[in-house]
Design a protein around this motif. Sequence first.
Motif, PDB file in Angstrom:
ATOM      1  N   ARG A   1      38.292  88.820  33.065  1.00 37.96           N
ATOM      2  CA  ARG A   1      39.246  89.831  33.535  1.00 37.96           C
ATOM      3  C   ARG A   1      38.526  91.103  33.985  1.00 37.96           C
ATOM      4  O   ARG A   1      38.920  91.729  34.962  1.00 37.96           O
TER       5      ARG A   1
ATOM      6  N   ASP B   1      38.909  92.631  37.647  1.00 38.27           N
ATOM      7  CA  ASP B   1      39.343  94.032  37.768  1.00 38.27           C
ATOM      8  C   ASP B   1      38.357  94.822  38.631  1.00 38.27           C
ATOM      9  O   ASP B   1      38.761  95.640  39.469  1.00 38.27           O
ATOM     10  N   ARG B   2      37.068  94.576  38.440  1.00 28.28           N
ATOM     11  CA  ARG B   2      36.049  95.271  39.244  1.00 28.28           C
ATOM     12  C   ARG B   2      36.135  94.854  40.709  1.00 28.28           C
ATOM     13  O   ARG B   2      35.988  95.688  41.607  1.00 28.28           O
TER      14      ARG B   2
ATOM     15  N   GLU C   1      38.951  96.787  42.227  1.00 29.21           N
ATOM     16  CA  GLU C   1      38.529  98.180  42.452  1.00 29.21           C
ATOM     17  C   GLU C   1      37.654  98.297  43.697  1.00 29.21           C
ATOM     18  O   GLU C   1      37.837  99.206  44.516  1.00 29.21           O
TER      19      GLU C   1
ATOM     20  N   GLU D   1      43.424  87.773  42.072  1.00 20.23           N
ATOM     21  CA  GLU D   1      43.513  89.129  41.523  1.00 20.23           C
ATOM     22  C   GLU D   1      44.548  89.241  40.411  1.00 20.23           C
ATOM     23  O   GLU D   1      44.478  90.158  39.605  1.00 20.23           O
TER      24      GLU D   1
END
Length: 99
Positions: free
Chosen positions: A23, A27-28, A31, A58
């Motif tokens: 996760r 998440d990165r 971003e 995502e």
Amino acid sequence: MSTAFKRVDAMVRQSRLQDPRYRAIIDRLVELRAEVGLNQRDLAERLGEPRSYVSKAENFERGLDVVQIIDWLRARGLDERKIIAGMVRDMPAARKKRN
């Protein structure tokens, strides 16, 4: 492939999608996509995939392997080696396995 094997395989894949380390990687990636000003549709076009492919990854509905993660980083024009090194450095600790 038997139905029972397919069910077990699906459960294992789902378990991996819930791993905090996985996760953190996704998440990165989200971003980074936002930082370079791409939306899901733009990234999907660069990858030659439908937008749903990006959306499901995502939203932790489908997994990405290492090669796919590198493709995502390259599609954003990012230095994959530097980004992956940072992801590994910042990755949460592994869960301890029960014996």
